[in-house]
Design an enzyme around this catalytic site. Structure first.
Site, PDB file in Angstrom:
ATOM      1  N   HIS A  39      31.200 -12.015  11.140  1.00 38.47           N
ATOM      2  CA  HIS A  39      30.551 -13.322  10.982  1.00 38.47           C
ATOM      3  C   HIS A  39      31.150 -14.093   9.809  1.00 38.47           C
ATOM      4  O   HIS A  39      31.547 -15.262   9.953  1.00 38.47           O
ATOM      5  CB  HIS A  39      29.052 -13.121  10.762  1.00 38.47           C
ATOM      6  N   GLU A  40      31.213 -13.462   8.656  1.00 39.67           N
ATOM      7  CA  GLU A  40      31.715 -14.169   7.476  1.00 39.67           C
ATOM      8  C   GLU A  40      33.193 -14.514   7.615  1.00 39.67           C
ATOM      9  O   GLU A  40      33.648 -15.550   7.118  1.00 39.67           O
ATOM     10  CB  GLU A  40      31.455 -13.356   6.211  1.00 39.67           C
TER      11      GLU A  40
ATOM     12  N   HIS B  87      33.513 -17.777   9.352  1.00 39.93           N
ATOM     13  CA  HIS B  87      33.464 -18.900   8.411  1.00 39.93           C
ATOM     14  C   HIS B  87      34.813 -19.064   7.704  1.00 39.93           C
ATOM     15  O   HIS B  87      35.298 -20.184   7.507  1.00 39.93           O
ATOM     16  CB  HIS B  87      32.382 -18.663   7.359  1.00 39.93           C
TER      17      HIS B  87
ATOM     18  N   HIS C 138      37.256 -20.827   9.762  1.00 39.38           N
ATOM     19  CA  HIS C 138      36.945 -22.256   9.817  1.00 39.38           C
ATOM     20  C   HIS C 138      37.561 -22.979   8.617  1.00 39.38           C
ATOM     21  O   HIS C 138      38.045 -24.114   8.739  1.00 39.38           O
ATOM     22  CB  HIS C 138      35.423 -22.424   9.833  1.00 39.38           C
TER      23      HIS C 138
END
Length: 684
Positions: free
Chosen positions: A457-458, A461, A464
């Site tokens: 998940h991190e 980010h 992104h």
């Protein structure tokens, strides 16, 4: 001064990586002072231009404040990962200064008039930036009279102080309430490595015995494994005591001032003010999503609770609130043949990171991640990685800071030291942070399923931020609405247990054996079990957030000012939504709800679910394109990954979010995949 203070000039290290070895805490105050003054001069220079145009106004505004951005990025990143009394004292001084400085810019009538007089270039990114700036100035009080501007600035400065205080108080309580045990027997069920780590943590903090540090949510991960009911209860109760004394007045004043600010700016509530900028568009839309799903989630959770109660009764035990995750674990082992301790043996941290997280990104986006041992992080155990295109062209740097420390705030997050911008000629430097317990013997930590998922998940980010390719720094990377920023990170979670990815990294820590198919099948079969609890505790927190931020100033005053009043408010909010489940607490209660009172998620905690609707539908697109699953061809994976990179990861806020998703999917989002994933297919 810049010769002595490394913060006052750009770093000479690759990608402008801060020279952490040269930075000392005493550098920050003079650096902030100098950077604020420099930004003031840059704004004054813009206003001196005789005729405003795009370059001398908007682009000059985008270029201004680089020194302040540099100092702020280093300071606030370090404060979050290694807080100290010295850092807290500096924050107490500079946070209100930064708020006042920002207000002076956004409330400057001459600067606002110049922006309104401009016609932007015809490209979408410039047009969006012009609209964004005009809206930002309006939302920061540019249209108010002088008295209104003065009061707004007072409110903003006080809110900045309250936010800082809430986070500081929570960290202090998290340290003080870390749970001490007198004997290793009380920790039965955790396994030798985790028990040894608890002893090492106790020694590190100067306490006798064994200590389990507290994590951010209400339910602590160790509760799922601790065999002793008293130990589970001790941990659970300590978790919920955080902030009861220190944060009660802080949160109530915060809610009141946010409501006052919203009214001052012409909004009904703080929720209306915040969600106007989100992809949901309105507080009513966010509330509708939460309220529509709550009854079905509560019913699912109640059904799960019945199963757990029956399983516990077979052992002559009962299920109290602290026991839910423990008995859920036992039922999962019984019904799905899923042994979580056995599963951990296949997930050593470094293996998951290199051969899972980085491998999945290489398959999808063609990027390479290489350890830069010549570059230094800001703390022991922080590693620096270079991210490059397949042809070797550098993209940026990733810092990984995965181990818990008493000085580190709870939770997991991604942040930036340097943002990508074509205008500034900068490439990204980002950091991923977690709080994994470091084994006392120096071995690799063995991760739980949740920790594996969080790692992916991190890094979603991080992707992104790293793969951003925009002109203006205001639109770089994760500078997007809260209910969109979680879309790329939640998409990336899906690759954690994709067959081609998981079999590349899930190898036994001792034997190197690839994870057996039957164990993976058990993981998949068990995936939906427990969704009633997980969905309900999340929805409960999101409902409490929205309830606080849907109050008028007068309604805030009517809540009351003690713990009983706050608890009653939470209970009323959950009852109104149809979300009352025996022995189930919200993921965060108000006094330790860091996301909304010390983070950026006020009136926006719903955004994880909103983004999950995009994620569930979006990952169906990956499946439908043939890019996911056991039979996925490498060229198909790469082609679909490149399209996702082009439409989502590279765009930041430079294009319309709904348009990007619709171009990717071929239509507007469908909530059906989300409802099926969460076991709520009949809910809406």
């Amino acid at each position: 001064m810049s010769d002595q203070n490394p913060l006052l000039s750009p770093s000479v290290l690759p990608y402008l990586l801060p020279d952490f070895a040269a930075i000392r805490v005493e550098h920050f105050l003079p650096a902030f002072e100098a950077a604020l003054a420099e930004h003031d001069r840059e704004i004054a220079a813009i206003l001196e231009q005789a005729t405003p145009d795009w370059e001398n106004t908007v682009e000059a505004l985008e270029k201004a404040g680089q020194a302040l951005s540099r100092v702020s990025a280093v300071f606030f990143n370090l404060q979050g990962t290694d807080s100290s009394p010295e850092f807290d004292e500096i924050a107490g001084e500079v946070v209100p200064q930064l708020s006042a400085h920002s207000d002076r810019i956004y409330q400057n009538p001459e600067l606002y008039a110049r922006l309104k007089a401009l016609t932007p270039p015809a490209d979408e990114e410039s047009t969006r930036l012009h609209e964004h700036l005009l809206r930002a100035f309006r939302r920061r009080g540019a249209d108010l009279d002088e008295a209104g501007k003065a009061r707004l600035s007072e409110v903003n400065q006080r809110l900045s102080v309250l936010s800082e205080n809430f986070g500081r108080n929570l960290l202090a309580d998290t340290r003080e309430l870390a749970v001490r045990f007198d004997s290793a027997a009380e920790l039965a069920g955790l396994g030798e490595g985790r028990i040894a780590a608890a002893a090492a943590y106790a020694e590190e903090t100067g306490v006798a015995g064994w200590v389990l540090p507290l994590e951010l949510p209400t339910v602590q991960s160790a509760q799922s494994d601790l065999d002793e009911p008293a130990s589970r209860a001790k941990l659970y109760e300590a978790s919920q005591r955080r902030g009861e004394e220190k944060n009660l007045a802080v949160l109530l004043e915060t809610v009141r001032l946010r409501a006052e600010r919203a009214r001052l700016l012409g909004y009904g509530t703080h929720a209306d003010y915040v969600i106007e900028e989100e992809t949901a568009g309105s507080a009513a839309a966010a509330r509708e999503l939460l309220f529509d799903l709550s009854p079905a989630a509560a019913a699912n959770a109640a059904g799960e609770h019945k199963l757990l109660t029956e399983a516990a009764a077979e052992k002559d035990e009962e299920v109290a609130a602290a026991d839910w995750s423990y008995w859920e674990n036992k039922v999962r082992e019984r019904d799905f043949n899923l042994d979580t301790d056995q599963l951990r043996q296949y997930f050593p941290l470094d293996q998951v990171l290199r051969d899972g997280v980085f491998y999945a990104a290489q398959r999808l986006y063609g990027i390479q991640v290489t350890l830069r041992e010549d570059l230094q992080g800001y703390a022991e155990g922080v590693q620096v990685w270079e991210v490059s295109e397949a042809d070797g062209e550098g993209i940026g740097l990733l810092l990984t800071d995965y181990f818990g420390r008493p000085s580190k705030r709870g939770g997991a997050w991604m942040s930036s030291f340097v943002r990508q911008s074509q205008l500034l000629g900068t490439k990204p430097v980002v950091v991923n942070v977690m709080g994994i317990t470091r084994p006392s013997d120096g071995s690799q930590p063995l991760l739980s399923i949740d920790e594996v998922t969080t790692l992916f998940h991190e890094f979603g980010h991080a992707l992104h931020g790293l793969l951003s390719d925009v002109r203006y720094p205001s639109f770089s990377g994760t500078s997007v609405p809260r209910d969109y920023v979680e879309f790329p990170s939640q998409i990336n979670e899906n690759w954690a247990f994709d067959p081609a990815v998981v079999r590349n990294y899930a190898r036994h820590v001792d034997s190197g054996e690839i994870i057996p198919g039957e164990l993976l099948d058990a993981v998949e079969a068990a995936r939906q079990f427990g969704q009633g609890f997980a969905t309900s505790e999340y929805l409960a927190a999101a409902i409490i957030d929205l309830a606080w931020h849907s109050l008028s100033p007068e309604e805030v005053a009517e809540v009351g000012d003690d713990l009983a009043a706050v608890a009653a408010f939470e209970e009323r909010a959950l009852k109104e939504a149809g979300l009352v489940v025996e022995d189930l607490a919200p993921r965060y209660r108000s006094t330790y709800f860091n996301h909304i009172f010390a983070g950026g998620y006020s009136a926006g905690y719903y955004s994880y679910l909103w983004a999950e609707a995009l994620d569930a539908d979006g990952f169906d697109w990956f499946r439908g394109s043939g890019a996911a699953g056991e039979q996925a061809a490498e060229e198909t994976v790469r082609r679909t990954g490149q399209l996702f990179r082009e439409l989502v990861l590279s765009q930041g806020a430079a294009r319309d979010f709904s348009g990007a998703f619709e171009e990717l999917r071929g239509r507007a989002k469908d909530v059906g995949p989300l409802l099926r994933r969460r076991g709520l297919a009949g809910a809406a």
